[in-house]
Design a protein around this motif. Sequence first.
Motif, PDB file in Angstrom:
ATOM      1  N   TYR A 144       0.846  -1.187   0.000  1.00  0.00           N
ATOM      2  CA  TYR A 144       0.000   0.000   0.000  1.00  0.00           C
ATOM      3  C   TYR A 144       0.883   1.239   0.000  1.00  0.00           C
ATOM      4  CZ  TYR A 144       1.137  -0.767   4.921  1.00  0.00           C
ATOM      5  OH  TYR A 144       1.811  -1.013   6.095  1.00  0.00           O
ATOM      6  N   GLY A 145       0.313   2.340  -0.439  1.00  0.00           N
ATOM      7  CA  GLY A 145       1.095   3.572  -0.491  1.00  0.00           C
ATOM      8  C   GLY A 145       0.417   4.612  -1.345  1.00  0.00           C
ATOM      9  N   MET A 146       1.216   5.544  -1.839  1.00  0.00           N
ATOM     10  CA  MET A 146       0.678   6.631  -2.652  1.00  0.00           C
ATOM     11  C   MET A 146       1.716   7.075  -3.672  1.00  0.00           C
ATOM     12  SD  MET A 146      -0.791  10.404  -1.559  1.00  0.00           S
ATOM     13  CE  MET A 146      -2.425   9.785  -1.165  1.00  0.00           C
ATOM     14  N   ASP A 147       1.218   7.444  -4.868  1.00  0.00           N
ATOM     15  CA  ASP A 147       2.043   8.034  -5.908  1.00  0.00           C
ATOM     16  C   ASP A 147       1.652   9.490  -6.084  1.00  0.00           C
ATOM     17  OD1 ASP A 147       3.103   5.561  -6.249  1.00  0.00           O
ATOM     18  OD2 ASP A 147       2.102   5.133  -8.140  1.00  0.00           O
ATOM     19  N   ILE A 148       2.655  10.334  -6.242  1.00  0.00           N
ATOM     20  CA  ILE A 148       2.437  11.757  -6.482  1.00  0.00           C
ATOM     21  C   ILE A 148       3.193  12.131  -7.752  1.00  0.00           C
ATOM     22  CG2 ILE A 148       2.699  14.103  -5.572  1.00  0.00           C
ATOM     23  CD1 ILE A 148       2.893  12.810  -2.762  1.00  0.00           C
ATOM     24  N   LEU A 149       2.508  12.755  -8.689  1.00  0.00           N
ATOM     25  CA  LEU A 149       3.138  13.128  -9.957  1.00  0.00           C
ATOM     26  C   LEU A 149       2.655  14.500 -10.402  1.00  0.00           C
ATOM     27  CD1 LEU A 149       4.756  12.576 -12.577  1.00  0.00           C
ATOM     28  CD2 LEU A 149       2.698  11.454 -13.479  1.00  0.00           C
ATOM     29  N   ASN A 150       3.617  15.342 -10.786  1.00  0.00           N
ATOM     30  CA  ASN A 150       3.307  16.612 -11.437  1.00  0.00           C
ATOM     31  C   ASN A 150       3.946  16.602 -12.820  1.00  0.00           C
ATOM     32  OD1 ASN A 150       4.525  19.819 -11.701  1.00  0.00           O
ATOM     33  ND2 ASN A 150       2.341  19.507 -11.483  1.00  0.00           N
TER      34      ASN A 150
END
Length: 705
Positions: free
Chosen positions: A362-368
């Motif tokens: 589990y976790g999170m991805d952050i993209l700009n």
Amino acid sequence: MKKAFLSAACLGSAAVFAQVKDSLQTNNVDEVVMTASRKKENIKEIPSSVTIVAEKQIQSQLTVNSDITSILQYTVPSLGTNSGQTSNTGQTLRGRQVLVLIDGIPQSTPLRNGARDIRSIDPSVIERIEVIKGASSIYGNGADGGIINYITRRSQSDKNISGLTQVGFTGQTYGGTLGVRASQLLSGKVNKFDYVFSLAYERTGYMKDADGVNLTPTYSPAKMDNYNGMLKVGYNINKDQRVEASYIGYASRSDLNLGLVTGKYGITPTIGEGVGKNLETTPQGTPRNHNFRINYDNQNLFGGTTSLNFNAYMQDFRTVYGYSDTFLGGGQSNVISKKYGARFNFDTQLWSAKNSQAEIMYGMDILNDQTVQKLEDGRYWTPDMNMTNLAPFVLVKIDLLKKLTIKGGLRYENMRVKVGDFNTLSSIKSDGTFTKSIFVTGGNLKYNALVANLAVRYNIEPFVNLFGSFSQSYSINELGRILRTSTEGTIQNLETKPIIVNNYEFGATGQISKWVRYEITSYVSTSKLGASFVQSADRALTIQRSPEIVYGVEGFLHFTPSKWISFGGSYSWMEGITSIKDDGDYSAKINNSRISVPKVLAYVQARPIPSLSIGLDMLHAFEQDRFEPNAKTGMYVYGEGYVPEYTVFNFKASYEVNKNWRVSAGIENLFNKMYQPAIAWWSVRDSEFVNSLGRRGTLMFEYKF
């Protein structure tokens, strides 16, 4: 058609063609794969289609052609054939766009697909290539057809310093075609530190067809300088914790000065001749592709039940196209993209027993992602697009008795795109009239969706292992192209909905005896709103949004009757249909710009003596006759042209002089076959009707210490 659809859906497999093809050079056929779920896994535990192109296979193909689009067309069954140019237009995976990564860093520019992402790194620094086939959301936007992840080299020596030096020469049997390449790799370990440092340079010569005529200068890889540098430094804090930082830079620039002689579609090819008009103010190519990454691993959190992987990255990319007069005033365009991202990935052991275990990731991805297409004089072809994506995810994996693997996961995509105000370009129609520039008010676009995946693999016996999977992708591919053709004054009136792809596959793989391996897979992917290039009445390309179904089959056989020889081959076929009127009538076909020609890859690899290895590769592309020409004009429209079949052979050999020195040689297009790449036929354009490269040889010297 229904019969073909059902037969394709009832077949099965996964493809690891390139991996077992290299078995004469490496005994490790149970490769570790990280792309499929962002953690190390044995390939026997992965319930989906995966192709691994191993390091020795890459080096072997490098002897024939250093262009990575060529290496992949010979090693990945369901990937389209290449164009022979710097663009990878038409090189789709399973009939859809692919997301290209370098060590997990996105190289693709889905907001404005520039078709330069596959050719974004030199193969000399690649340890292996992991290809995950079928829709995937695990790395974010753009993986409608799957993922190609270039895994770069790491230090594998306990020495303070070890190295690999390569110097090579390429040439054809015609004058002025000599090219050179050189690379230097250094790696080692010093106490708790390890490092890899690499520099590579290639200068290509003129490239000519089988008759010795210069190929088209448009998007040509001829007379091009290619540069690649990599520095990777790791530090083992303790036995459970490690931090690693890396930089990878790639650049390519062409100084080809040939004039363009436009041919006639289907009759005479477009060629390069004389001296160019020099309308280009900037060399074609990719002047920069900078990738920065920092990675932290901790294998002992919360009492040892949980591990953490965190990585942060940045990519700065710019590619430059050739001069075009399709818009008023003419000029060269650039696709410019910057990405900033971070990934948090936790892995917790739920329970563990003899030969069985369960874990949750589990976790999170952050993209700009900031992408724009501009002309050299500053005019905007697309508006500034600034996308932010926050995506939490969860994945559960259960292994039972080393026989049954079950995976299931959810990912919530939350995308926001800020679009700037802009003026569309005044363009020139085919009849010589102009479309006027209009002002388009930007704004904010919001997208969100919950996507899922579920997969099962059952290793019944060594001779038969079955798997089935369902996976989804979520992408806003080619938003920029849609926006740049605006006829409305505001983006809110345009069809910019995302592409959600549902991918279903069923496969079988196994080892029938000690010397026979096989794999076969079938797949079906659907999307309620796809995106394809179609030709409008004035012959301009527009994006068609309509429901789609793509289905196909692929597989291979591999034989190793003795330790000194192996041979085998693969086959891939696909079809795509669409409902143009959105009425459920799938009588129309997706055009050939996405649906690749069926192809057969075959090889034989022999080692008659321990120090000598020789091999022969074959690519056979079948004819593609899926559309009828216009009844009045007798001409096809873009993407629907008839593609004739062709067969090409490549030869490669290497000789180990001693433990330090190796000499390798390769011959591309061994029999000097005159043919055109598939894109030359299906594009139905005089300027793109070009010949392929004639016979070309490579001689390479390698020193290892």
